[in-house]
Motif scaffolding. Structure first.
Motif, PDB file in Angstrom:
ATOM      1  N   ARG A 170       0.834  -1.206   0.000  1.00 20.86           N
ATOM      2  CA  ARG A 170       0.000   0.000   0.000  1.00 20.86           C
ATOM      3  C   ARG A 170       0.870   1.258   0.000  1.00 20.86           C
ATOM      4  NH1 ARG A 170      -2.637  -0.486   4.768  1.00 20.86           N
ATOM      5  NH2 ARG A 170      -3.994  -2.028   3.781  1.00 20.86           N
ATOM      6  N   ALA A 171       1.938   1.246   0.787  1.00 20.26           N
ATOM      7  CA  ALA A 171       2.825   2.410   0.863  1.00 20.26           C
ATOM      8  C   ALA A 171       3.493   2.680  -0.490  1.00 20.26           C
ATOM      9  CB  ALA A 171       3.884   2.182   1.938  1.00 20.26           C
ATOM     10  N   VAL A 172       3.956   1.630  -1.151  1.00 24.67           N
ATOM     11  CA  VAL A 172       4.575   1.789  -2.468  1.00 24.67           C
ATOM     12  C   VAL A 172       3.548   2.308  -3.469  1.00 24.67           C
ATOM     13  CG1 VAL A 172       5.586   0.543  -4.424  1.00 24.67           C
ATOM     14  CG2 VAL A 172       6.375   0.078  -2.105  1.00 24.67           C
ATOM     15  N   GLY A 173       2.323   1.790  -3.376  1.00 32.88           N
ATOM     16  CA  GLY A 173       1.260   2.228  -4.274  1.00 32.88           C
ATOM     17  C   GLY A 173       0.916   3.699  -4.111  1.00 32.88           C
ATOM     18  N   GLU A 174       0.871   4.152  -2.873  1.00 32.70           N
ATOM     19  CA  GLU A 174       0.561   5.567  -2.617  1.00 32.70           C
ATOM     20  C   GLU A 174       1.663   6.468  -3.167  1.00 32.70           C
ATOM     21  OE1 GLU A 174      -2.242   6.794  -1.552  1.00 32.70           O
ATOM     22  OE2 GLU A 174      -3.092   4.809  -1.276  1.00 32.70           O
ATOM     23  N   ASP A 175       2.910   6.051  -3.006  1.00 32.63           N
ATOM     24  CA  ASP A 175       4.028   6.815  -3.568  1.00 32.63           C
ATOM     25  C   ASP A 175       3.933   6.864  -5.094  1.00 32.63           C
ATOM     26  OD1 ASP A 175       5.020   7.206  -1.041  1.00 32.63           O
ATOM     27  OD2 ASP A 175       6.544   5.636  -1.174  1.00 32.63           O
ATOM     28  N   SER A 176       3.554   5.728  -5.682  1.00 35.59           N
ATOM     29  CA  SER A 176       3.455   5.637  -7.142  1.00 35.59           C
ATOM     30  C   SER A 176       2.361   6.549  -7.682  1.00 35.59           C
ATOM     31  CB  SER A 176       3.175   4.190  -7.555  1.00 35.59           C
ATOM     32  OG  SER A 176       4.179   3.326  -7.067  1.00 35.59           O
ATOM     33  N   LYS A 177       1.243   6.569  -6.981  1.00 34.36           N
ATOM     34  CA  LYS A 177       0.110   7.396  -7.395  1.00 34.36           C
ATOM     35  C   LYS A 177       0.476   8.880  -7.339  1.00 34.36           C
ATOM     36  CE  LYS A 177      -3.465   7.033  -4.730  1.00 34.36           C
ATOM     37  NZ  LYS A 177      -4.675   6.461  -4.083  1.00 34.36           N
ATOM     38  N   ALA A 178       1.295   9.227  -6.374  1.00 40.35           N
ATOM     39  CA  ALA A 178       1.655  10.630  -6.183  1.00 40.35           C
ATOM     40  C   ALA A 178       2.690  11.123  -7.199  1.00 40.35           C
ATOM     41  CB  ALA A 178       2.187  10.836  -4.769  1.00 40.35           C
ATOM     42  N   ASP A 179       3.486  10.217  -7.751  1.00 41.78           N
ATOM     43  CA  ASP A 179       4.565  10.639  -8.643  1.00 41.78           C
ATOM     44  C   ASP A 179       4.771   9.631  -9.782  1.00 41.78           C
ATOM     45  OD1 ASP A 179       6.772  11.776  -9.803  1.00 41.78           O
ATOM     46  OD2 ASP A 179       7.936  11.964  -7.945  1.00 41.78           O
ATOM     47  N   PRO A 180       3.877   9.640 -10.800  1.00 40.93           N
ATOM     48  CA  PRO A 180       3.984   8.694 -11.923  1.00 40.93           C
ATOM     49  C   PRO A 180       5.309   8.797 -12.678  1.00 40.93           C
ATOM     50  CG  PRO A 180       1.856   9.791 -11.943  1.00 40.93           C
ATOM     51  CD  PRO A 180       2.694  10.502 -10.931  1.00 40.93           C
ATOM     52  N   ALA A 181       5.854  10.011 -12.778  1.00 34.28           N
ATOM     53  CA  ALA A 181       7.116  10.192 -13.503  1.00 34.28           C
ATOM     54  C   ALA A 181       8.257   9.449 -12.803  1.00 34.28           C
ATOM     55  CB  ALA A 181       7.447  11.673 -13.620  1.00 34.28           C
TER      56      ALA A 181
END
Length: 320
Positions: free
Chosen positions: A237-248
Protein backbone atom coordinates in the motif's frame (compact mmCIF):
# COMPACT_ATOMS: atom_id res chain seq x y z
CA UNK A 1 30.34 -54.05 18.61
CA UNK A 2 26.60 -54.19 18.06
CA UNK A 3 26.14 -51.50 20.71
CA UNK A 4 28.70 -49.30 18.96
CA UNK A 5 26.94 -49.68 15.58
CA UNK A 6 23.57 -49.03 17.24
CA UNK A 7 24.89 -45.89 18.92
CA UNK A 8 26.37 -44.67 15.62
CA UNK A 9 23.07 -45.36 13.89
CA UNK A 10 21.13 -43.41 16.48
CA UNK A 11 23.57 -40.51 16.22
CA UNK A 12 23.19 -40.51 12.43
CA UNK A 13 19.40 -40.58 12.71
CA UNK A 14 19.45 -37.76 15.26
CA UNK A 15 21.75 -35.70 13.03
CA UNK A 16 19.45 -36.27 10.07
CA UNK A 17 16.43 -35.29 12.14
CA UNK A 18 18.11 -32.11 13.34
CA UNK A 19 19.14 -31.28 9.77
CA UNK A 20 15.59 -31.82 8.51
CA UNK A 21 14.16 -29.71 11.31
CA UNK A 22 16.62 -26.94 10.52
CA UNK A 23 15.62 -27.01 6.85
CA UNK A 24 11.93 -26.98 7.78
CA UNK A 25 12.51 -24.04 10.12
CA UNK A 26 14.39 -22.20 7.39
CA UNK A 27 11.54 -22.82 4.95
CA UNK A 28 9.02 -21.62 7.55
CA UNK A 29 10.89 -18.31 7.75
CA UNK A 30 11.08 -17.66 4.03
CA UNK A 31 8.25 -15.69 2.40
CA UNK A 32 8.15 -16.76 -1.26
CA UNK A 33 6.51 -14.11 -3.46
CA UNK A 34 5.39 -14.59 -7.04
CA UNK A 35 5.28 -11.50 -9.25
CA UNK A 36 4.79 -10.63 -12.90
CA UNK A 37 6.75 -8.44 -15.29
CA UNK A 38 4.94 -5.31 -14.21
CA UNK A 39 3.05 -3.91 -11.24
CA UNK A 40 3.43 -2.69 -7.67
CA UNK A 41 5.32 -5.81 -6.58
CA UNK A 42 8.08 -4.95 -9.07
CA UNK A 43 8.48 -1.61 -7.29
CA UNK A 44 8.37 -3.24 -3.86
CA UNK A 45 11.06 -5.72 -4.88
CA UNK A 46 13.30 -2.91 -6.15
CA UNK A 47 12.72 -0.77 -3.05
CA UNK A 48 13.85 -3.46 -0.61
CA UNK A 49 11.73 -2.11 2.25
CA UNK A 50 9.91 -5.40 2.76
CA UNK A 51 13.15 -7.30 3.30
CA UNK A 52 14.28 -4.71 5.84
CA UNK A 53 10.99 -4.83 7.73
CA UNK A 54 10.69 -8.60 7.83
CA UNK A 55 14.33 -9.18 8.74
CA UNK A 56 13.45 -8.00 12.25
CA UNK A 57 10.99 -10.93 12.43
CA UNK A 58 13.59 -13.36 11.13
CA UNK A 59 11.79 -13.70 7.80
CA UNK A 60 13.64 -13.92 4.51
CA UNK A 61 12.03 -12.92 1.19
CA UNK A 62 12.38 -14.89 -2.04
CA UNK A 63 11.05 -13.56 -5.38
CA UNK A 64 9.99 -15.57 -8.44
CA UNK A 65 8.79 -14.06 -11.73
CA UNK A 66 5.90 -15.62 -13.68
CA UNK A 67 4.68 -14.86 -17.24
CA UNK A 68 1.02 -14.56 -16.18
CA UNK A 69 -1.55 -15.02 -13.43
CA UNK A 70 -2.54 -18.62 -14.26
CA UNK A 71 1.08 -19.75 -14.08
CA UNK A 72 1.61 -17.83 -10.85
CA UNK A 73 -1.39 -19.42 -9.18
CA UNK A 74 -0.27 -22.86 -10.32
CA UNK A 75 2.90 -22.08 -8.38
CA UNK A 76 0.77 -21.17 -5.37
CA UNK A 77 -1.25 -24.37 -5.79
CA UNK A 78 1.77 -26.68 -5.89
CA UNK A 79 3.44 -24.90 -2.98
CA UNK A 80 6.37 -23.21 -4.73
CA UNK A 81 5.24 -19.71 -3.61
CA UNK A 82 3.23 -18.35 -0.68
CA UNK A 83 1.93 -15.07 -2.06
CA UNK A 84 1.38 -13.34 -5.39
CA UNK A 85 -0.65 -10.90 -7.47
CA UNK A 86 -2.93 -11.60 -10.43
CA UNK A 87 -5.90 -10.15 -12.27
CA UNK A 88 -9.51 -11.09 -11.61
CA UNK A 89 -9.89 -14.31 -13.53
CA UNK A 90 -6.89 -16.51 -12.51
CA UNK A 91 -8.08 -16.94 -8.91
CA UNK A 92 -11.46 -18.15 -10.18
CA UNK A 93 -9.87 -20.88 -12.31
CA UNK A 94 -7.46 -21.76 -9.51
CA UNK A 95 -10.21 -22.04 -6.89
CA UNK A 96 -12.25 -24.19 -9.27
CA UNK A 97 -9.22 -26.47 -9.63
CA UNK A 98 -9.04 -26.91 -5.86
CA UNK A 99 -6.23 -24.49 -5.02
CA UNK A 100 -6.00 -23.52 -1.36
CA UNK A 101 -5.92 -19.74 -1.79
CA UNK A 102 -7.06 -16.63 0.06
CA UNK A 103 -7.83 -13.18 -1.31
CA UNK A 104 -6.02 -10.78 1.03
CA UNK A 105 -6.24 -7.41 -0.76
CA UNK A 106 -7.10 -5.71 -4.05
CA UNK A 107 -6.09 -2.66 -6.09
CA UNK A 108 -8.59 -0.06 -7.40
CA UNK A 109 -10.10 -0.62 -10.87
CA UNK A 110 -7.93 -0.18 -13.96
CA UNK A 111 -10.30 -0.90 -16.87
CA UNK A 112 -8.11 0.72 -19.53
CA UNK A 113 -5.14 -1.44 -18.53
CA UNK A 114 -6.35 -4.34 -20.70
CA UNK A 115 -7.77 -4.40 -24.21
CA UNK A 116 -8.62 -6.30 -27.37
CA UNK A 117 -6.05 -5.26 -29.97
CA UNK A 118 -6.01 -5.68 -33.75
CA UNK A 119 -3.17 -5.00 -36.22
CA UNK A 120 -2.93 -1.42 -37.47
CA UNK A 121 -4.02 -2.39 -40.98
CA UNK A 122 -6.79 -4.78 -39.91
CA UNK A 123 -10.19 -4.45 -41.56
CA UNK A 124 -11.84 -5.30 -38.23
CA UNK A 125 -13.39 -2.22 -36.65
CA UNK A 126 -15.79 -3.63 -34.05
CA UNK A 127 -16.01 -6.54 -31.61
CA UNK A 128 -18.95 -7.89 -33.62
CA UNK A 129 -16.57 -8.37 -36.54
CA UNK A 130 -14.54 -10.87 -34.53
CA UNK A 131 -17.13 -13.53 -35.39
CA UNK A 132 -15.34 -16.48 -36.95
CA UNK A 133 -11.92 -14.94 -36.24
CA UNK A 134 -8.90 -16.22 -34.31
CA UNK A 135 -8.32 -14.38 -31.04
CA UNK A 136 -5.18 -14.91 -28.95
CA UNK A 137 -5.29 -14.74 -25.16
CA UNK A 138 -3.74 -16.29 -22.07
CA UNK A 139 -6.36 -18.81 -20.93
CA UNK A 140 -7.70 -18.10 -17.46
CA UNK A 141 -6.06 -14.67 -17.25
CA UNK A 142 -7.81 -11.40 -16.46
CA UNK A 143 -8.36 -10.70 -20.16
CA UNK A 144 -10.37 -13.92 -20.52
CA UNK A 145 -13.26 -12.24 -18.73
CA UNK A 146 -12.82 -9.04 -20.76
CA UNK A 147 -13.20 -11.07 -23.94
CA UNK A 148 -16.32 -12.82 -22.65
CA UNK A 149 -17.94 -9.53 -21.64
CA UNK A 150 -16.97 -7.72 -24.85
CA UNK A 151 -18.41 -10.52 -26.97
CA UNK A 152 -21.62 -10.55 -24.92
CA UNK A 153 -21.93 -6.80 -25.33
CA UNK A 154 -21.64 -7.27 -29.10
CA UNK A 155 -24.28 -10.01 -29.15
CA UNK A 156 -21.76 -12.84 -29.49
CA UNK A 157 -20.32 -15.59 -27.30
CA UNK A 158 -16.97 -17.34 -27.06
CA UNK A 159 -18.43 -20.04 -29.34
CA UNK A 160 -18.54 -17.47 -32.15
CA UNK A 161 -14.75 -17.06 -32.23
CA UNK A 162 -11.73 -19.36 -32.33
CA UNK A 163 -9.72 -18.75 -29.14
CA UNK A 164 -5.99 -19.35 -29.45
CA UNK A 165 -4.55 -19.84 -25.98
CA UNK A 166 -1.00 -18.49 -25.74
CA UNK A 167 1.13 -16.77 -23.07
CA UNK A 168 1.99 -13.11 -23.79
CA UNK A 169 5.30 -13.58 -25.61
CA UNK A 170 3.95 -16.29 -27.92
CA UNK A 171 0.72 -14.37 -28.46
CA UNK A 172 2.63 -11.28 -29.54
CA UNK A 173 4.66 -13.33 -32.01
CA UNK A 174 1.45 -14.81 -33.46
CA UNK A 175 -0.07 -11.32 -33.60
CA UNK A 176 2.94 -9.93 -35.47
CA UNK A 177 2.97 -12.85 -37.92
CA UNK A 178 -0.73 -12.40 -38.66
CA UNK A 179 -1.49 -15.91 -37.39
CA UNK A 180 -4.32 -14.47 -35.27
CA UNK A 181 -6.80 -11.70 -36.02
CA UNK A 182 -6.85 -10.10 -32.57
CA UNK A 183 -5.01 -10.24 -29.27
CA UNK A 184 -6.52 -9.69 -25.82
CA UNK A 185 -3.76 -8.48 -23.52
CA UNK A 186 -2.88 -6.38 -20.48
CA UNK A 187 -0.23 -3.80 -19.63
CA UNK A 188 2.67 -3.43 -20.12
CA UNK A 189 2.37 -5.81 -23.10
CA UNK A 190 -0.64 -3.80 -24.26
CA UNK A 191 1.22 -0.47 -24.14
CA UNK A 192 4.22 -2.03 -25.88
CA UNK A 193 2.06 -3.35 -28.74
CA UNK A 194 0.38 0.04 -29.11
CA UNK A 195 3.71 1.86 -29.25
CA UNK A 196 5.92 -0.61 -31.12
CA UNK A 197 3.40 -2.24 -33.46
CA UNK A 198 0.88 0.61 -33.78
CA UNK A 199 -1.75 -1.92 -32.70
CA UNK A 200 -5.29 -0.51 -32.57
CA UNK A 201 -7.55 -0.86 -29.57
CA UNK A 202 -10.79 -2.51 -30.59
CA UNK A 203 -12.21 -2.37 -27.07
CA UNK A 204 -10.71 -1.87 -23.64
CA UNK A 205 -12.32 -2.67 -20.31
CA UNK A 206 -14.15 0.65 -19.90
CA UNK A 207 -17.80 0.02 -19.15
CA UNK A 208 -17.26 -3.74 -19.19
CA UNK A 209 -14.90 -4.84 -16.42
CA UNK A 210 -13.17 -3.41 -13.37
CA UNK A 211 -9.84 -5.15 -13.98
CA UNK A 212 -8.91 -5.35 -10.31
CA UNK A 213 -5.55 -6.73 -9.29
CA UNK A 214 -5.78 -9.18 -6.40
CA UNK A 215 -3.14 -10.12 -3.86
CA UNK A 216 -3.45 -13.75 -2.86
CA UNK A 217 -1.81 -16.04 -0.33
CA UNK A 218 -1.97 -19.76 0.18
CA UNK A 219 -4.51 -20.65 2.83
CA UNK A 220 -1.89 -22.32 4.97
CA UNK A 221 0.52 -19.41 4.88
CA UNK A 222 -2.18 -16.82 5.64
CA UNK A 223 -3.32 -18.86 8.63
CA UNK A 224 0.15 -19.54 10.01
CA UNK A 225 1.76 -16.15 9.34
CA UNK A 226 -0.92 -13.42 9.55
CA UNK A 227 1.53 -10.85 10.88
CA UNK A 228 3.78 -11.32 7.84
CA UNK A 229 0.84 -11.04 5.44
CA UNK A 230 -0.36 -7.91 7.22
CA UNK A 231 3.08 -6.30 7.01
CA UNK A 232 3.35 -7.23 3.35
CA UNK A 233 0.06 -5.55 2.47
CA UNK A 234 1.08 -2.42 4.37
CA UNK A 235 4.32 -2.23 2.38
CA UNK A 236 2.46 -2.76 -0.92
CA UNK A 237 0.00 0.00 0.00
CA UNK A 238 2.83 2.41 0.86
CA UNK A 239 4.58 1.79 -2.47
CA UNK A 240 1.26 2.23 -4.27
CA UNK A 241 0.56 5.57 -2.62
CA UNK A 242 4.03 6.82 -3.57
CA UNK A 243 3.45 5.64 -7.14
CA UNK A 244 0.11 7.40 -7.39
CA UNK A 245 1.65 10.63 -6.18
CA UNK A 246 4.57 10.64 -8.64
CA UNK A 247 3.98 8.69 -11.92
CA UNK A 248 7.12 10.19 -13.50
CA UNK A 249 9.29 8.81 -10.72
CA UNK A 250 7.66 5.40 -11.03
CA UNK A 251 8.23 5.44 -14.78
CA UNK A 252 11.92 6.12 -14.28
CA UNK A 253 12.16 3.25 -11.78
CA UNK A 254 10.12 0.69 -13.69
CA UNK A 255 11.29 1.22 -17.29
CA UNK A 256 14.77 -0.30 -16.81
CA UNK A 257 13.37 -3.10 -14.64
CA UNK A 258 10.97 -4.32 -17.33
CA UNK A 259 13.15 -3.42 -20.31
CA UNK A 260 10.70 -1.04 -21.97
CA UNK A 261 11.05 2.59 -23.04
CA UNK A 262 9.95 5.39 -20.71
CA UNK A 263 7.16 6.29 -23.17
CA UNK A 264 5.67 2.78 -23.08
CA UNK A 265 6.18 2.42 -19.35
CA UNK A 266 4.56 5.79 -18.56
CA UNK A 267 1.47 4.83 -20.55
CA UNK A 268 1.12 1.62 -18.55
CA UNK A 269 1.89 3.32 -15.23
CA UNK A 270 -0.87 5.90 -15.66
CA UNK A 271 -3.45 3.20 -16.44
CA UNK A 272 -2.74 1.16 -13.32
CA UNK A 273 -4.71 1.26 -10.07
CA UNK A 274 -2.76 1.89 -6.85
CA UNK A 275 -3.55 1.48 -3.17
CA UNK A 276 -4.00 -2.09 -1.85
CA UNK A 277 -6.99 -2.47 0.46
CA UNK A 278 -8.93 -5.32 2.10
CA UNK A 279 -11.74 -6.62 -0.09
CA UNK A 280 -15.08 -4.83 0.27
CA UNK A 281 -18.48 -6.54 -0.10
CA UNK A 282 -18.87 -4.83 -3.51
CA UNK A 283 -15.55 -6.22 -4.75
CA UNK A 284 -16.43 -9.71 -3.49
CA UNK A 285 -19.79 -9.45 -5.28
CA UNK A 286 -18.10 -8.39 -8.53
CA UNK A 287 -15.67 -11.29 -8.27
CA UNK A 288 -18.59 -13.65 -7.59
CA UNK A 289 -20.21 -12.45 -10.81
CA UNK A 290 -17.07 -13.40 -12.72
CA UNK A 291 -17.06 -16.86 -11.15
CA UNK A 292 -20.75 -17.34 -11.94
CA UNK A 293 -20.19 -16.27 -15.54
CA UNK A 294 -17.46 -18.85 -16.08
CA UNK A 295 -19.54 -21.54 -14.39
CA UNK A 296 -22.50 -20.74 -16.65
CA UNK A 297 -20.21 -20.98 -19.69
CA UNK A 298 -18.89 -24.34 -18.44
CA UNK A 299 -15.37 -22.93 -18.48
CA UNK A 300 -14.98 -24.04 -14.86
CA UNK A 301 -16.42 -27.34 -13.59
CA UNK A 302 -18.46 -26.06 -10.66
CA UNK A 303 -19.98 -23.01 -8.99
CA UNK A 304 -17.83 -21.23 -6.42
CA UNK A 305 -18.29 -19.12 -3.31
CA UNK A 306 -15.78 -16.28 -3.37
CA UNK A 307 -16.57 -15.05 0.15
CA UNK A 308 -15.43 -18.40 1.53
CA UNK A 309 -11.85 -17.74 0.42
CA UNK A 310 -11.50 -14.09 1.46
CA UNK A 311 -8.90 -13.72 4.21
CA UNK A 312 -10.00 -12.06 7.44
CA UNK A 313 -6.94 -11.03 9.45
CA UNK A 314 -6.92 -11.64 13.20
CA UNK A 315 -8.06 -8.60 15.19
CA UNK A 316 -4.56 -7.81 16.47
CA UNK A 317 -3.25 -7.74 12.89
CA UNK A 318 -6.18 -5.69 11.54
CA UNK A 319 -5.55 -3.02 14.19
CA UNK A 320 -2.00 -2.28 12.97
Amino acid sequence: MRTTYLRRGLVALLAAAISSAALAADDAHTLRIGYQKYGTLVLLKAKGSLEQRLAAQGVKVQWTEFPGGPQLLEGLNVGSIDFGVTGETPPVFAQAAGADLRYVAYEPPAPTGEAILVPKDSSINSVAELKGKKVALNKGSNVHYLLVRALEDAGLSVKDITPVYLPPADARAAFERGSVDAWVIWDPFQAAAEQQLSARTLRDGSGLVDNHQFYLASGGYAQQHPQVVGALIEEIRAVGEDSKADPAKVTAQVAPLIGLSPQITHKAVTRQGYGAQPLTPAVVEAQQKIADTFADLKLIPKRLSIKDVVWTPPAKVAQH
